[in-house]
Motif scaffolding. Structure first.
Motif, mmCIF file in Angstrom:
data_model
loop_
_atom_site.group_PDB
_atom_site.id
_atom_site.type_symbol
_atom_site.label_atom_id
_atom_site.label_comp_id
_atom_site.label_asym_id
_atom_site.label_seq_id
_atom_site.Cartn_x
_atom_site.Cartn_y
_atom_site.Cartn_z
ATOM 1 N N MET A 1 5.819 1.567 -11.582
ATOM 2 C CA MET A 1 6.475 2.652 -10.830
ATOM 3 C C MET A 1 6.322 2.292 -10.322
ATOM 4 S SD MET A 1 5.209 7.055 -11.033
ATOM 5 C CE MET A 1 5.990 8.294 -9.675
ATOM 6 N N MET A 2 7.641 2.588 -8.639
ATOM 7 C CA MET A 2 8.019 2.003 -7.483
ATOM 8 C C MET A 2 8.184 3.292 -6.822
ATOM 9 S SD MET A 2 8.154 -0.757 -5.220
ATOM 10 C CE MET A 2 8.290 -1.796 -7.008
ATOM 11 N N THR A 3 7.659 3.825 -5.652
ATOM 12 C CA THR A 3 7.746 4.810 -4.792
ATOM 13 C C THR A 3 8.620 4.968 -3.749
ATOM 14 O OG1 THR A 3 5.897 4.403 -3.507
ATOM 15 C CG2 THR A 3 5.172 5.748 -5.578
ATOM 16 N N ALA A 4 9.281 5.750 -3.476
ATOM 17 C CA ALA A 4 9.729 5.628 -2.384
ATOM 18 C C ALA A 4 9.017 5.088 -1.079
ATOM 19 C CB ALA A 4 9.914 6.884 -1.458
ATOM 20 N N PRO A 5 10.011 3.700 -0.332
ATOM 21 C CA PRO A 5 9.364 3.515 0.479
ATOM 22 C C PRO A 5 8.844 3.613 1.327
ATOM 23 C CG PRO A 5 11.823 2.297 -0.177
ATOM 24 C CD PRO A 5 10.919 3.843 -0.626
ATOM 25 N N VAL A 6 7.683 3.878 2.720
ATOM 26 C CA VAL A 6 7.077 4.382 3.589
ATOM 27 C C VAL A 6 6.883 3.413 4.497
ATOM 28 C CG1 VAL A 6 5.159 5.152 2.129
ATOM 29 C CG2 VAL A 6 4.845 2.956 2.996
ATOM 30 N N ASP A 7 7.409 3.433 6.042
ATOM 31 C CA ASP A 7 6.730 3.092 6.886
ATOM 32 C C ASP A 7 6.303 1.457 7.034
ATOM 33 O OD1 ASP A 7 9.226 4.215 7.967
ATOM 34 O OD2 ASP A 7 8.005 5.498 9.244
ATOM 35 N N ILE A 8 4.640 2.482 6.865
ATOM 36 C CA ILE A 8 3.801 0.870 6.625
ATOM 37 C C ILE A 8 2.633 0.955 5.337
ATOM 38 C CG2 ILE A 8 1.751 0.738 8.457
ATOM 39 C CD1 ILE A 8 5.016 0.260 9.796
ATOM 40 N N LEU A 9 2.464 -0.144 4.799
ATOM 41 C CA LEU A 9 1.579 0.069 4.118
ATOM 42 C C LEU A 9 -0.046 -0.494 4.460
ATOM 43 C CD1 LEU A 9 0.703 -0.009 0.889
ATOM 44 C CD2 LEU A 9 1.313 -1.926 1.120
ATOM 45 N N VAL A 10 -1.045 -0.016 4.747
ATOM 46 C CA VAL A 10 -2.530 -0.046 5.163
ATOM 47 C C VAL A 10 -2.650 -1.006 4.397
ATOM 48 C CG1 VAL A 10 -4.232 -0.319 6.229
ATOM 49 C CG2 VAL A 10 -2.486 1.233 7.469
ATOM 50 N N VAL A 11 -3.314 -1.851 4.193
ATOM 51 C CA VAL A 11 -4.326 -2.685 2.864
ATOM 52 C C VAL A 11 -5.635 -2.315 3.554
ATOM 53 C CG1 VAL A 11 -4.570 -4.017 1.127
ATOM 54 C CG2 VAL A 11 -2.186 -3.860 1.954
ATOM 55 N N GLY A 12 -6.443 -1.646 2.457
ATOM 56 C CA GLY A 12 -7.261 -1.786 3.185
ATOM 57 C C GLY A 12 -8.526 -0.247 3.723
ATOM 58 N N ALA A 13 -9.527 0.583 3.929
ATOM 59 C CA ALA A 13 -9.853 1.751 4.086
ATOM 60 C C ALA A 13 -11.266 0.975 5.105
ATOM 61 C CB ALA A 13 -9.909 2.248 3.743
ATOM 62 N N GLY A 14 -11.874 0.699 5.382
ATOM 63 C CA GLY A 14 -11.940 0.095 6.506
ATOM 64 C C GLY A 14 -12.450 0.468 7.862
ATOM 65 N N PRO A 15 -13.053 0.218 8.956
ATOM 66 C CA PRO A 15 -12.827 0.588 10.038
ATOM 67 C C PRO A 15 -11.672 0.628 11.061
ATOM 68 C CG PRO A 15 -15.030 0.362 10.098
ATOM 69 C CD PRO A 15 -14.120 0.249 8.592
ATOM 70 N N ALA A 16 -10.197 -0.389 10.491
ATOM 71 C CA ALA A 16 -9.263 -1.651 11.158
ATOM 72 C C ALA A 16 -8.566 -0.868 10.477
ATOM 73 C CB ALA A 16 -9.581 -2.931 11.106
ATOM 74 N N GLY A 17 -8.491 -0.386 8.753
ATOM 75 C CA GLY A 17 -7.798 0.135 8.218
ATOM 76 C C GLY A 17 -7.278 1.770 8.305
ATOM 77 N N GLY A 277 -13.315 -14.133 14.020
ATOM 78 C CA GLY A 277 -14.016 -13.557 15.449
ATOM 79 C C GLY A 277 -15.099 -12.229 15.383
ATOM 80 N N LEU A 278 -15.520 -11.585 15.468
ATOM 81 C CA LEU A 278 -16.334 -10.621 15.274
ATOM 82 C C LEU A 278 -16.767 -10.619 14.903
ATOM 83 C CD1 LEU A 278 -19.375 -10.744 16.953
ATOM 84 C CD2 LEU A 278 -18.577 -9.122 18.512
ATOM 85 N N ASP A 279 -17.109 -9.833 13.829
ATOM 86 C CA ASP A 279 -17.032 -8.906 12.890
ATOM 87 C C ASP A 279 -18.042 -8.134 12.806
ATOM 88 O OD1 ASP A 279 -15.657 -10.902 11.117
ATOM 89 O OD2 ASP A 279 -17.222 -11.126 9.940
ATOM 90 N N GLN A 280 -17.527 -6.503 14.050
ATOM 91 C CA GLN A 280 -17.894 -4.861 14.125
ATOM 92 C C GLN A 280 -17.468 -3.999 14.289
ATOM 93 O OE1 GLN A 280 -21.153 -5.233 16.296
ATOM 94 N NE2 GLN A 280 -21.413 -6.549 14.566
ATOM 95 N N ILE A 281 -18.095 -3.073 13.552
ATOM 96 C CA ILE A 281 -16.949 -1.639 13.521
ATOM 97 C C ILE A 281 -16.231 -1.650 15.002
ATOM 98 C CG2 ILE A 281 -17.318 0.907 13.524
ATOM 99 C CD1 ILE A 281 -19.729 0.116 11.814
ATOM 100 N N SER A 282 -16.736 -1.846 15.903
ATOM 101 C CA SER A 282 -15.896 -1.289 17.013
ATOM 102 C C SER A 282 -15.012 -2.307 17.523
ATOM 103 C CB SER A 282 -16.922 -1.381 18.917
ATOM 104 O OG SER A 282 -17.442 -1.889 18.644
ATOM 105 N N VAL A 283 -14.349 -3.739 16.651
ATOM 106 C CA VAL A 283 -14.041 -4.507 16.974
ATOM 107 C C VAL A 283 -13.407 -4.028 16.355
ATOM 108 C CG1 VAL A 283 -13.300 -6.922 16.932
ATOM 109 C CG2 VAL A 283 -15.361 -6.017 18.377
ATOM 110 N N ALA A 284 -13.398 -4.125 15.243
ATOM 111 C CA ALA A 284 -12.226 -3.228 13.966
ATOM 112 C C ALA A 284 -11.964 -2.411 14.095
ATOM 113 C CB ALA A 284 -13.222 -3.115 12.232
ATOM 114 N N GLY A 285 -11.722 -0.993 14.834
ATOM 115 C CA GLY A 285 -11.264 -0.874 15.353
ATOM 116 C C GLY A 285 -10.640 -1.023 16.073
ATOM 117 N N GLY A 286 -11.159 -1.339 17.376
ATOM 118 C CA GLY A 286 -9.939 -1.956 18.169
ATOM 119 C C GLY A 286 -8.476 -2.477 18.040
#
Length: 311
Positions: A1-17, A277-286
């Motif tokens: 089943m294919m949903t309607a296209p979206v603008d952006i797909l983000v894979v991952g729901a950690g601080p970066a995603g 690089g540096l694996d940090q929550i604040s870095v991932a968010g940036g």
């Protein structure tokens, strides 16, 4: 089943995603986040180095707040595993483990890494992490263990480097090999000059309880007692989706540092721990914020909504 296209797909729901999703939703982009519930941030017992939380915040609570922030502006978040991504003309087509598909004009990969975990012969691993006798990030929490008896489990230069880093917090640092100590004489001399002890024997048993970590070394009558153990066993980047699309990784398959700023391929960015690089929550968010903004502007250019001479 294919949903309607979206603008952006983000894979991952950690601080970066989740940061990327929040920014994209505020840019009025249709954004869908797909995650498998395995963000490393979820097993952080309490972090004290995320700006704005001087009292600390647990990993699950931080992710909950970040997810709420993104969805308040319209981001959609669903749990599932993206098993493949392929180009489909001007779109990316992602396949999920439940058979669904998602088409998107752009993709941000915030897939993180798999940490190589220590195996305890006695005691529960997750409980040891929760109570703070087993740690994986000296940059995150070395300060909290100032003056304690700290052991580093690692046989080569990575373990030695972690031991030297932690030496700034305590005079009681011991480097313990998992098998053999793979260090040169010069490296041994550096450690000795900083009063870092090196254990030569092989580890036979690791046991954790509320009091700390007991390490049994081959040939020794009694286990050595430590307040905390830092395994320095490395991690494996979850970069397979990017690599199958033709993006290049380094020798360890980490994605290049510029993946969040310059992108990997047209319409494809990455952010967070999967990037070298540096694996940090604040870095991932940036990095998530940067990837979202760069991808949004890339779409604006395609749409003719960006000044022609704008850098």
């Amino acid at each position: 089943m294919m949903t309607a296209p979206v603008d952006i797909l983000v894979v991952g729901a950690g601080p970066a995603g989740l940061t990327a999703a929040m920014y994209l939703a505020r840019f009025r982009r249709g954004v869908c986040v797909v995650h498998d519930g395995r963000s490393r941030a979820l097993w952080v017992p309490r972090t004290l180095n995320v700006p704005g939380f001087p009292e600390g915040i647990t990993g699950p609570r931080l992710i909950e707040r970040m997810a709420d922030h993104a969805t308040r502006y319209g981001a959609a978040i669903r749990e599932g595993r993206v098993t493949a991504i392929a180009r489909a003309g001007a779109l990316f087509r992602a396949t999920l483990d439940d058979g669904d598909g998602i088409e998107a004009r752009g993709v941000i990969l915030a897939t993180g890494v798999e940490t190589r975990l220590a195996v305890l012969d006695k005691g529960d691993h997750d409980q040891a992490v929760r109570i703070g006798v087993l740690r994986y990030c000296p940059i995150c929490d070395g300060y909290e263990h100032s003056g304690e008896r700290i052991a580093i489990l690692g046989s080569d230069i990575h373990g030695a480097a972690e031991a030297m880093f932690l030496r700034q917090f305590s005079r009681h640092i011991t480097l313990i090999p998992k098998w053999d100590v793979a260090l040169s004489e010069a490296q041994r001399s550096e450690l000795a000059a900083s009063d870092v002890a090196i254990v030569e024997g092989r580890v036979e048993r690791l046991a954790a309880d509320a009091e700390g970590i007991a390490v049994q070394i081959a040939g020794e009558a009694a286990p050595r007692a430590f307040d905390i153990l830092y395994p320095a066993l490395g991690s494996v980047p979850r970069s397979e989706l990017a690599l199958t699309l033709g993006a290049a990784g380094d020798d360890d398959d980490c994605l290049p540092f510029t993946a969040f700023s310059d992108g990997l391929l047209p319409g494809l960015y990455a952010a967070g721990d999967v990037v070298a690089g540096l694996d940090q929550i604040s870095v991932a968010g940036g990095q998530g914020a940067m990837a979202a903004t760069r991808l949004h502007n890339w779409l604006r250019e395609i749409e003719g909504h960006k000044m022609a001479d704008q850098n």
